[in-house]
Design a protein around this motif. Structure first.
Motif, PDB file in Angstrom:
ATOM      1  N   HIS A  44    -117.647 121.352  55.918  1.00 31.98           N
ATOM      2  CA  HIS A  44    -118.793 121.042  55.060  1.00 31.98           C
ATOM      3  C   HIS A  44    -118.858 121.969  53.848  1.00 31.98           C
ATOM      4  O   HIS A  44    -119.305 121.555  52.764  1.00 31.98           O
ATOM      5  N   GLU A  45    -118.421 123.215  53.992  1.00 33.97           N
ATOM      6  CA  GLU A  45    -118.355 124.101  52.826  1.00 33.97           C
ATOM      7  C   GLU A  45    -117.287 123.622  51.839  1.00 33.97           C
ATOM      8  O   GLU A  45    -117.463 123.747  50.624  1.00 33.97           O
ATOM      9  N   LEU A  72    -118.833 120.895  49.826  1.00 34.28           N
ATOM     10  CA  LEU A  72    -119.765 121.401  48.818  1.00 34.28           C
ATOM     11  C   LEU A  72    -119.041 122.058  47.636  1.00 34.28           C
ATOM     12  O   LEU A  72    -119.601 122.134  46.539  1.00 34.28           O
ATOM     13  N   ARG A  94    -123.599 115.496  48.101  1.00 29.07           N
ATOM     14  CA  ARG A  94    -123.795 116.953  48.120  1.00 29.07           C
ATOM     15  C   ARG A  94    -125.004 117.317  48.984  1.00 29.07           C
ATOM     16  O   ARG A  94    -124.979 118.271  49.762  1.00 29.07           O
ATOM     17  N   GLN A  95    -126.080 116.540  48.856  1.00 27.48           N
ATOM     18  CA  GLN A  95    -127.271 116.780  49.685  1.00 27.48           C
ATOM     19  C   GLN A  95    -126.965 116.531  51.159  1.00 27.48           C
ATOM     20  O   GLN A  95    -127.418 117.282  52.042  1.00 27.48           O
ATOM     21  N   GLN A 108    -124.996 119.446  52.428  1.00 28.01           N
ATOM     22  CA  GLN A 108    -125.866 120.622  52.610  1.00 28.01           C
ATOM     23  C   GLN A 108    -126.660 120.505  53.911  1.00 28.01           C
ATOM     24  O   GLN A 108    -126.817 121.488  54.649  1.00 28.01           O
ATOM     25  N   HIS A 109    -127.133 119.306  54.201  1.00 28.54           N
ATOM     26  CA  HIS A 109    -127.867 119.076  55.449  1.00 28.54           C
ATOM     27  C   HIS A 109    -126.951 119.262  56.657  1.00 28.54           C
ATOM     28  O   HIS A 109    -127.344 119.887  57.660  1.00 28.54           O
ATOM     29  N   LEU A 158    -124.280 121.117  56.801  1.00 26.68           N
ATOM     30  CA  LEU A 158    -123.977 122.545  56.916  1.00 26.68           C
ATOM     31  C   LEU A 158    -125.131 123.292  57.580  1.00 26.68           C
ATOM     32  O   LEU A 158    -124.918 124.175  58.427  1.00 26.68           O
ATOM     33  N   ALA A 159    -126.361 122.927  57.236  1.00 29.01           N
ATOM     34  CA  ALA A 159    -127.534 123.558  57.869  1.00 29.01           C
ATOM     35  C   ALA A 159    -127.553 123.286  59.374  1.00 29.01           C
ATOM     36  O   ALA A 159    -127.864 124.179  60.175  1.00 29.01           O
ATOM     37  N   ALA A 208    -129.889 127.570  54.272  1.00 31.98           N
ATOM     38  CA  ALA A 208    -129.337 126.228  53.991  1.00 31.98           C
ATOM     39  C   ALA A 208    -130.430 125.165  53.997  1.00 31.98           C
ATOM     40  O   ALA A 208    -130.417 124.246  53.169  1.00 31.98           O
ATOM     41  N   LYS A 266    -132.643 124.956  50.824  1.00 28.17           N
ATOM     42  CA  LYS A 266    -132.006 124.301  49.667  1.00 28.17           C
ATOM     43  C   LYS A 266    -132.201 122.789  49.673  1.00 28.17           C
ATOM     44  O   LYS A 266    -131.839 122.121  48.699  1.00 28.17           O
ATOM     45  N   LEU A 267    -132.748 122.254  50.762  1.00 27.78           N
ATOM     46  CA  LEU A 267    -132.955 120.805  50.860  1.00 27.78           C
ATOM     47  C   LEU A 267    -134.339 120.378  50.377  1.00 27.78           C
ATOM     48  O   LEU A 267    -134.690 119.205  50.473  1.00 27.78           O
TER      49      LEU A 267
END
Length: 377
Positions: A94-95, A98, A108-109, A112-113, A115-116, A131, A134-135
């Motif tokens: 996931h990184e 991104l 991208r969103q 990010q989700h 990855l969280a 993480a 950032k959402l």
């Protein structure tokens, strides 16, 4: 020296032929790769449907290598790693997503989700919190706030939990007033008496129907030596939250006996019992009854309304038996049999406990313990 145009005439057809051959080779290679990538993808999907996760991961890795620009394959691979508990590999996937400049805003969103979630499942709560924050302002904001709330509850960060619950309340995710009242009670437990009282009164205003703030405020007043104030608090709370009277019955009885308000307490408990018989309310009535025989008679009255092994055992404990020499053994067997019936049971996960919990120790749900004992459910 004159330039010979014949070389140009010969060179143009040769260049055209070479270009055509090169394009055919590129197209052929592209077709081969395109055939191989879907095959690897569908093979991985087949393994996944057959719950062969190891083979599915291998197939998806092959598909990603064939077509590294396909984001969906990366998402599938990252989710598989997370399900397998390979959180470090999921984070790397996931990184990597991104870090790509060609990723769309929606993808991208989504990355990010994901990855969280990787950090959350791995127990890396500080990185998960960063993480999730950032959402904010994305379609995943509601899910992120719920996850943040779980983190703050787990770390007992009650001020941040209250702030997050307010955001969820404002966004229409549900009614969090009861949970916010619990957060205030948790803060009051570690505060000085004056501050604790202010926090508990705020909790009572925020969730008037909740049992906990009134019970804890009365306990605070009892510790300060003001039994009458504790009694008045419980009486007011019984009127505001009648469904919580079984939980209020014991502290109400104790406060009444300490302040000399037995008659008023009996009146409140009698009214509650007539509307909805309860073992805890019954015990309060028995404890406040001045006549021992009348007190024991209440157990019989309860048996007339509700079949109760607990009430029968309580009545039998003061009764003379024909073979009185065996009374102790019989009573011991009954008390042993009724112990599981006097527990409280979580409505969410079924966890049973001797005492009533505001938050279940098993599933961490709030207010999942009914005010009634197992026998009454």
């Amino acid at each position: 020296m004159d330039f010979d145009l014949s070389w140009v005439l010969w060179g143009l057809p040769i260049a055209f032929v070479l270009g055509w051959l090169a394009s055919r080779l590129d197209l052929r290679q592209l077709r081969i790769e395109n055939r191989q990538a879907p095959k690897a993808y569908f093979r991985g999907l087949n393994f996944l449907l057959n719950e062969q996760q190891d083979q599915a991961i291998d197939a998806f890795i092959e598909a990603v290598q064939k077509d590294p620009d396909t984001s969906e394959l990366h998402f599938a691979l990252g989710n598989l790693f997370r399900r397998r508990g390979e959180y470090e590999r999921a984070v790397r996937v996931h990184e990597h997503l991104l870090s790509r400049a060609d990723l769309s805003k929606a993808e991208r969103q989504r990355a990010q989700h994901a990855l969280a979630l990787d950090f959350l499942k791995a127990g890396l709560l500080d990185r998960a919190e960063d993480a999730l924050r950032k959402l904010e302002g994305t379609p995943y904001e509601g899910q992120a706030l719920l996850a943040l709330l779980a983190i703050y509850e787990r770390t007992r960060d009650w001020p941040h939990a209250s702030e997050t619950a307010s955001k969820l309340d404002a966004s229409g995710q549900g009614n969090f007033s009861g949970r916010q009242a619990h957060y205030l009670c948790e803060q009051a437990a570690n505060a000085q008496p004056a501050e604790a009282e202010a926090l508990l009164r705020r909790a009572m205003q925020m969730a008037p129907e909740a049992a906990r703030p009134g019970i804890e405020l009365a306990a605070l007043q009892r510790r300060a030596g003001d039994a009458r104030a504790a009694f008045n608090t419980l009486i007011e709370h019984a009127e505001a939250a009648p469904a919580a009277i079984p939980l209020l019955a014991k502290p109400l009885t104790d406060a009444a006996q300490a302040s000399g308000e037995q008659e008023k307490a009996r009146e409140v408990l009698h009214q509650s019992y007539e509307l909805s018989p309860s073992l805890d309310v019954l015990e309060g009535i028995v404890a406040l009854e001045p006549d021992p025989e009348q007190a024991r008679a209440w157990y019989v009255k309860h048996l007339e309304r509700e079949p109760s092994l607990v009430a029968a055992a309580k009545w039998l404990s003061g009764e003379k038996l024909e073979h009185e020499q065996f009374h102790k053994q019989v009573q011991g067997a009954l008390d042993h049999a009724t112990k599981p019936l006097t527990r409280y049971r979580c409505a969410a996960c079924g966890f049973e406990a001797k005492q009533h919990f505001w938050q279940c120790p098993g599933c961490q749900a709030w207010d999942s313990y009914p005010a009634r004992r197992v026998e009454e459910l």
